[in-house]
Design an enzyme around this catalytic site. Structure first.
Site, PDB file in Angstrom:
ATOM      1  N   VAL A   1       1.537   9.925  -6.121  1.00  0.00           N
ATOM      2  CA  VAL A   1       1.806  11.342  -5.861  1.00  0.00           C
ATOM      3  C   VAL A   1       3.224  11.651  -6.339  1.00  0.00           C
ATOM      4  O   VAL A   1       4.192  11.156  -5.765  1.00  0.00           O
ATOM      5  CB  VAL A   1       1.678  11.674  -4.356  1.00  0.00           C
TER       6      VAL A   1
ATOM      7  N   HIS B   1       0.716   4.372  -2.664  1.00  0.00           N
ATOM      8  CA  HIS B   1       0.564   5.780  -2.284  1.00  0.00           C
ATOM      9  C   HIS B   1       1.753   6.610  -2.761  1.00  0.00           C
ATOM     10  O   HIS B   1       1.605   7.769  -3.122  1.00  0.00           O
ATOM     11  CB  HIS B   1       0.406   5.923  -0.773  1.00  0.00           C
ATOM     12  N   ASP B   2       2.929   6.006  -2.764  1.00  0.00           N
ATOM     13  CA  ASP B   2       4.092   6.724  -3.265  1.00  0.00           C
ATOM     14  C   ASP B   2       3.923   7.033  -4.750  1.00  0.00           C
ATOM     15  O   ASP B   2       4.064   8.182  -5.175  1.00  0.00           O
ATOM     16  CB  ASP B   2       5.361   5.889  -3.027  1.00  0.00           C
TER      17      ASP B   2
ATOM     18  N   HIS C   1      -6.578  -5.687  -2.133  1.00  0.00           N
ATOM     19  CA  HIS C   1      -7.432  -5.701  -0.940  1.00  0.00           C
ATOM     20  C   HIS C   1      -7.813  -7.121  -0.520  1.00  0.00           C
ATOM     21  O   HIS C   1      -8.580  -7.305   0.412  1.00  0.00           O
ATOM     22  CB  HIS C   1      -8.682  -4.839  -1.160  1.00  0.00           C
ATOM     23  N   THR C   2      -7.275  -8.109  -1.193  1.00  0.00           N
ATOM     24  CA  THR C   2      -7.401  -9.499  -0.742  1.00  0.00           C
ATOM     25  C   THR C   2      -6.575  -9.733   0.528  1.00  0.00           C
ATOM     26  O   THR C   2      -6.753 -10.741   1.208  1.00  0.00           O
ATOM     27  CB  THR C   2      -6.966 -10.476  -1.854  1.00  0.00           C
TER      28      THR C   2
ATOM     29  N   ARG D   1       0.830  -1.207   0.000  1.00  0.00           N
ATOM     30  CA  ARG D   1       0.000   0.000   0.000  1.00  0.00           C
ATOM     31  C   ARG D   1       0.865   1.258   0.000  1.00  0.00           C
ATOM     32  O   ARG D   1       0.566   2.252  -0.681  1.00  0.00           O
ATOM     33  CB  ARG D   1      -0.924  -0.009   1.222  1.00  0.00           C
TER      34      ARG D   1
ATOM     35  N   ASN E   1      -2.710   8.869   4.528  1.00  0.00           N
ATOM     36  CA  ASN E   1      -1.434   8.370   5.034  1.00  0.00           C
ATOM     37  C   ASN E   1      -1.440   8.121   6.532  1.00  0.00           C
ATOM     38  O   ASN E   1      -0.509   7.535   7.068  1.00  0.00           O
ATOM     39  CB  ASN E   1      -0.320   9.365   4.713  1.00  0.00           C
TER      40      ASN E   1
ATOM     41  N   GLY F   1       4.814  10.486  -8.793  1.00  0.00           N
ATOM     42  CA  GLY F   1       5.540   9.310  -9.252  1.00  0.00           C
ATOM     43  C   GLY F   1       6.191   8.548  -8.106  1.00  0.00           C
ATOM     44  O   GLY F   1       6.188   8.990  -6.953  1.00  0.00           O
TER      45      GLY F   1
ATOM     46  N   ASP G   1     -10.851  -8.806   3.646  1.00  0.00           N
ATOM     47  CA  ASP G   1     -11.246 -10.054   2.990  1.00  0.00           C
ATOM     48  C   ASP G   1     -11.384 -11.092   4.110  1.00  0.00           C
ATOM     49  O   ASP G   1     -10.491 -11.912   4.319  1.00  0.00           O
ATOM     50  CB  ASP G   1     -10.147 -10.434   1.982  1.00  0.00           C
TER      51      ASP G   1
END
Ligand code: HEM
Ligand SMILES: *[C@@H]1O[C@H](CO)[C@@H](O)[C@H](O)[C@H]1NC(C)=O
Ligand SMILES: *[C@@H]1O[C@H](CO)[C@@H](O)[C@H](O)[C@H]1NC(C)=O
Ligand SMILES: *[C@@H]1O[C@H](CO)[C@@H](O)[C@H](O)[C@H]1NC(C)=O
Ligand SMILES: *[C@@H]1O[C@H](CO)[C@@H](O)[C@H](O)[C@H]1NC(C)=O
Ligand SMILES: *[C@@H]1O[C@H](CO)[C@@H](O)[C@H](O)[C@H]1NC(C)=O
Ligand SMILES: CC(=O)N[C@H]1CO[C@H](CO)[C@@H](O)[C@@H]1O
Length: 328
Positions: free
Chosen positions: A71, A67-68, A193-194, A63, A95, A73, A246
């Site tokens: 934003v 997120h890196d 998200h599994t 994750r 974050n 690249g 999940d």
């Protein structure tokens, strides 16, 4: 005439060299082979040695990579601390639930001890994300390296670019397209998200106050919602309890996330949104029909694509000495 011709020729050569330069400044497998040959192995070994003490970090690290990349690249801007005159991405709502910063710092110290100033924090994020997913039994994907670290981390840009859990289909499609990612990438990457967990606060509006009249999201299976309210998120303002996204298989990188979507049990509105569009819904169905390996292969391609988003290579950016601060 002759002079002019050779000068013209010289300019063409320069232009050609310039474009070769920019072609070469791309990610490549084993980028550190010459300058720090053991780097990627050191990272892999560290992950394999330590992830079993905290396997849930695999979810946190993939994750963080996401997120890196979304934003500015994949440039490790997500790791930068807020300073007295700049509020960093780290402090933006999405974050607040990121984890694994210490883990990345420990890896960075190891590679700095091996070869100072060579291996970027951006590559470390990409590598630990992949290695930790593999070490916990999930899919492998290639991680070409050579990313360099950015010097800017902007709070507002994180809010604007990271998809929110309440995002609808259009919002998700747009935010992914902004990164050069298509609808297949959206479905495949959401498949992460599994594994992992969410705080109640990321979805409790669906349980308690969906449209502001104390109602529930009709797109969420009502039995599942009742269960969550009774046993997990008992209070609408609960921002500490964590829920598996999940249930029953949160440690296994499998297809069950997609089966849940079709049962209207995706936890976020953004999960549920994937079934509101015919194209993405049929892709979900298709993934469920295929063998697990097919999902892994497709997921791997999308991860590699995400890992290339707006990367800084060549002489742009820097190699940070400490991942949380820009070099002085
Ligand atoms: C499609 C848009 C997406 C949205 C709206 C979204 C949103 C979220 C939210 C709200 C959480 C829970 C945070 C919390 O409350 O603790 C979460 C967790 C997570 N997300 Fe996503 N996400 C998206 C895409 C992705 C992608 C592309 C990946 C990776 C490839 C990913 C991997 C994860 C993982 C592994 C977790 C669990 C983290 C943990 O256990 O600490 N997500 N996501
Ligand atoms: C951060 O990004 C926002 C939105 O793009 C921009 O308006 C703002 O000026 C940036 N802040 C800094 C400190 O650069
Ligand atoms: C999706 O969400 C955006 C932003 O909140 C909103 O402007 C748009 O109307 C929504 N689209 C649909 C189809 O609901
Ligand atoms: C639901 O949201 C509305 C509008 O934001 C607010 O006025 C109301 O107090 C909320 N109800 C509950 C039960 O939280
Ligand atoms: C979490 O909830 C508590 C109690 O409602 C509140 O004091 C705190 O500010 C909340 N924290 C965040 C980060 O929203
Ligand atoms: C960055 O911020 C974290 C959390 O506030 C702190 O623990 C850490 O020491 C900071 N890192 C640097 C290099 O300043
Ligand atoms: C992980 C992380 O950096 N969390 C920070 C998020 O922002 C809040 C303040 O807004 C900090 O207190 C956290 O340390």
């Amino acid at each position: 005439m002759k002079m002019g011709g050779s000068r013209y020729f010289g300019i063409i050569i320069l232009v050609l060299l310039g474009s070769i330069g920019s072609i070469q400044a791309q990610l490549e497998l084993g980028f550190y082979t010459k300058n720090c040959p053991r780097a990627e192995k050191i990272i892999e070994d560290f992950v394999h040695k330590h992830i079993h003490n905290a396997p849930s970090l695999a979810a946190a690290l993939i994750r963080m990579h996401f997120h890196d990349c979304f934003v500015r690249g994949c440039d490790a801007s997500v790791l930068l601390n807020t300073t007295s005159n700049n509020q960093a991405e780290k402090d933006a709502t999405p974050n607040l639930t990121l984890r694994g910063f210490d883990f990345v710092d420990r890896v960075k110290s190891l590679v700095e001890a091996e070869c100072p100033g060579i291996v970027s924090c951006a590559d470390i994020i990409a590598l630990v994300a992949r290695d930790s997913i593999v070490a916990t039994g999930g899919p492998f994907w290639k991680v070409p390296t050579g990313r360099r670290d950015g010097t800017i981390s902007n709070f507002t840009e994180a809010l604007n670019n990271i998809p929110p859990p309440f995002g609808n289909f259009t919002t998700l499609q747009t935010l992914f397209a902004n990164q050069g990612l298509d609808l297949n990438d959206l479905v495949l990457l959401s498949g992460a998200h599994t594994i992992g967990v969410s705080h109640c606060s990321s979805f409790s509006n669906r349980l308690y106050n969906f449209t502001g009249v104390g109602d529930q999201d009709p797109a969420l299976d009502s039995k599942y919602a009742a269960n969550l309210k009774a046993n997990k998120c008992r209070n609408p303002n609960d921002n500490t309890t964590k829920v598996e996204m999940d249930p029953g298989s949160r440690k296994t990188f499998d297809l069950s996330y997609y089966s849940l979507l079709l049962k209207r049990r995706g936890l976020f509105e953004s999960d549920a949104a994937l079934t509101t569009n015919p194209t993405t819904k049929s892709f979900v169905t298709q993934l469920l029909q295929g063998p697990l390996q097919n999902f892994y292969d497709e997921f791997a391609k999308s991860m590699e694509k995400m890992g290339r988003v707006d990367v800084k290579t060549g002489s742009t950016g820097e190699i940070r000495k400490q991942c949380a601060v820009v070099n002085s």
